[in-house]
Scaffold this motif. Structure first.
Motif, PDB file in Angstrom:
ATOM      1  N   PHE A 162       0.826  -1.212   0.000  1.00 25.53           N
ATOM      2  CA  PHE A 162       0.000   0.000   0.000  1.00 25.53           C
ATOM      3  C   PHE A 162       0.860   1.263   0.000  1.00 25.53           C
ATOM      4  CE2 PHE A 162      -2.465   3.322   2.169  1.00 25.53           C
ATOM      5  CZ  PHE A 162      -3.658   3.293   1.453  1.00 25.53           C
ATOM      6  N   GLU A 163       2.085   1.133   0.499  1.00 30.23           N
ATOM      7  CA  GLU A 163       2.961   2.295   0.602  1.00 30.23           C
ATOM      8  C   GLU A 163       3.488   2.774  -0.753  1.00 30.23           C
ATOM      9  OE1 GLU A 163       4.890   3.082   4.413  1.00 30.23           O
ATOM     10  OE2 GLU A 163       5.548   0.999   4.268  1.00 30.23           O
ATOM     11  N   ARG A 168      -0.932   1.419  -5.036  1.00 30.36           N
ATOM     12  CA  ARG A 168      -2.228   1.844  -4.499  1.00 30.36           C
ATOM     13  C   ARG A 168      -3.243   2.019  -5.624  1.00 30.36           C
ATOM     14  NH1 ARG A 168       0.579   5.136  -0.759  1.00 30.36           N
ATOM     15  NH2 ARG A 168       0.175   7.036  -1.958  1.00 30.36           N
ATOM     16  N   GLU A 169      -2.783   2.529  -6.758  1.00 31.77           N
ATOM     17  CA  GLU A 169      -3.682   2.662  -7.905  1.00 31.77           C
ATOM     18  C   GLU A 169      -4.133   1.285  -8.391  1.00 31.77           C
ATOM     19  OE1 GLU A 169      -4.953   5.495  -9.139  1.00 31.77           O
ATOM     20  OE2 GLU A 169      -3.959   6.449  -7.428  1.00 31.77           O
ATOM     21  N   SER A 193       4.391   0.079  11.690  1.00 34.25           N
ATOM     22  CA  SER A 193       5.081   1.231  11.124  1.00 34.25           C
ATOM     23  C   SER A 193       4.455   1.651   9.795  1.00 34.25           C
ATOM     24  CB  SER A 193       6.572   0.937  10.948  1.00 34.25           C
ATOM     25  OG  SER A 193       6.777  -0.132  10.052  1.00 34.25           O
ATOM     26  N   CYS A 194       3.957   0.672   9.026  1.00 25.29           N
ATOM     27  CA  CYS A 194       3.234   1.007   7.790  1.00 25.29           C
ATOM     28  C   CYS A 194       1.986   1.814   8.120  1.00 25.29           C
ATOM     29  CB  CYS A 194       2.833  -0.261   7.047  1.00 25.29           C
ATOM     30  SG  CYS A 194       4.169  -1.226   6.345  1.00 25.29           S
ATOM     31  N   VAL A 195       1.280   1.402   9.160  1.00 21.30           N
ATOM     32  CA  VAL A 195       0.070   2.110   9.578  1.00 21.30           C
ATOM     33  C   VAL A 195       0.418   3.542   9.971  1.00 21.30           C
ATOM     34  CG1 VAL A 195      -1.850   2.165  11.215  1.00 21.30           C
ATOM     35  CG2 VAL A 195      -1.011  -0.032  10.341  1.00 21.30           C
ATOM     36  N   ASP A 196       1.460   3.694  10.767  1.00 20.76           N
ATOM     37  CA  ASP A 196       1.864   5.032  11.217  1.00 20.76           C
ATOM     38  C   ASP A 196       2.192   5.933  10.030  1.00 20.76           C
ATOM     39  OD1 ASP A 196       1.566   4.328  13.871  1.00 20.76           O
ATOM     40  OD2 ASP A 196       3.674   3.781  14.142  1.00 20.76           O
ATOM     41  N   ARG A 197       2.896   5.393   9.047  1.00 18.10           N
ATOM     42  CA  ARG A 197       3.308   6.212   7.910  1.00 18.10           C
ATOM     43  C   ARG A 197       2.143   6.588   6.987  1.00 18.10           C
ATOM     44  NH1 ARG A 197       7.855   2.635   8.155  1.00 18.10           N
ATOM     45  NH2 ARG A 197       6.897   1.236   6.605  1.00 18.10           N
TER      46      ARG A 197
END
Length: 332
Positions: A162-163, A168-169, A193-197
């Motif tokens: 997702f990052e 994401r597209e 950490s992915c969630v935080d970013r």
């Protein structure tokens, strides 16, 4: 949901895992956060790889591991992910197809090589990951095959990917196709950490596109702003039709938008060797069960027994038939 040709199709990072045993001193020497995941460049990957203990190299990646577990449960799985036209890419493709998984994404012919994840496992079974994404992050909307998405009961997205803006597209394209055809979508948060970013955009993506959300307790706390499971319930109900929160030896909690919360016990592993892939295996069992219209409790139990098998040995994919284990446990 209606029976589909494919139970689950995963969209995620195509990664080759390099697993080796390590101690805390090794982690400290290379500034590797214990139990977490950091992205590194190709030069860093080379330095760490050269210093790692002898280990094993296997095809990996979170969503790909889940699809391998779906196949081990007797399900039909597919995968969308980007490898390069190189030796590691050939190995990755062969490994998945040998399990009966559909994997037809065109390889990257220019640019970085196939991605790899350097996984150092300490004696307490914690896995600490340093990932060079390479070609894995190049998944694009053109890699989404509408006919394949339409054939899957559930399309499953990996939070790590997702990052990547282009990926994401691709997620949004797949969600659009799934929604148009009355199919379900699922997302695993992958890492706190992915969630935080991504906290500024992630909740809207989930609310607008995701039917099934998967997270461990740390990831869920990062998303919902609380580590109290009772406080999470109402927030989860408001965000997503179904949220599954895993809690290691405490089992898992399944939170539907309506109806009772379902608590599922963990299955004790024969031995605790390596927690790599536990969440991936749980996701596979749960999603396979939901694709086959099993109850939340039964689907959660499939997730628990799959996770138990994977953490009982080195590596993120099952060494025993998950279908056989589930049948012996009276779940299937």
């Amino acid at each position: 949901m209606a029976q589909s040709d494919l139970d689950v199709i995963g969209v995620g990072n195509a990664i080759v895992d390099v697993l080796a045993k390590a101690d805390d001193a090794f982690l400290a020497t290379h500034d590797i956060p214990k139990g977490g995941m950091l992205l590194i460049d190709e030069d860093q990957a080379r330095v760490i790889y050269d210093d790692m203990a002898p280990g094993v190299e296997v095809s990996g990646g979170s969503a790909a591991n889940s699809i391998a577990c779906v196949a081990s449960l007797g399900g039909n799985g597919g995968f969308v992910g980007k490898v390069s036209a190189d030796a590691l890419g050939d190995i990755f493709r062969h490994d998945l197809r040998a399990m009966g998984v559909e994997f037809d994404t065109k390889p990257l012919t220019e640019g970085p090589g196939t991605g790899r994840c350097l996984i150092n496992v300490t004696p307490d079974a914690q896995r600490s990951m340093m990932t060079f994404l390479g070609s894995a992050g190049y998944v694009a909307p053109d890699d989404i095959d509408p006919a394949q998405i339409n054939r899957a009961a559930i399309t499953f997205f990996e939070g790590y990917l997702f990052e990547q803006p282009v990926a994401r597209e691709a997620f949004l394209r797949a969600c659009e196709i799934a929604k148009e055809n009355g199919k379900k979508t699922a997302l695993t948060l992958s890492d706190a950490s992915c969630v935080d970013r991504q906290i500024e955009i992630l909740p809207d993506f989930i609310s607008n596109n995701v039917d099934i959300l998967l997270a461990n307790d740390v990831e869920a706390a990062a998303l919902f702003g609380t580590d109290d499971i009772d406080a999470m319930v109402e927030k989860a109900r408001a965000l997503c039709p179904l949220t599954a929160v895993t809690r290691s030896e405490k089992g898992s909690v399944l939170i539907p938008r309506e109806g009772e919360v379902v608590y599922v016990d963990a299955y004790a592993p024969s031995s605790l060797i390596d927690t790599t892939g536990a969440g991936d295996a749980y996701a596979a069992g749960l999603l396979f069960g939901l694709a086959r219209n099993y109850s939340l409790d039964k689907a959660g139990k499939l997730g628990s027994i799959a996770a138990s098998e994977v953490i009982s040995h080195f590596g993120a994919r099952p060494s025993e038939s998950l279908k056989d284990l589930a049948e012996k446990a009276g779940i299937l």
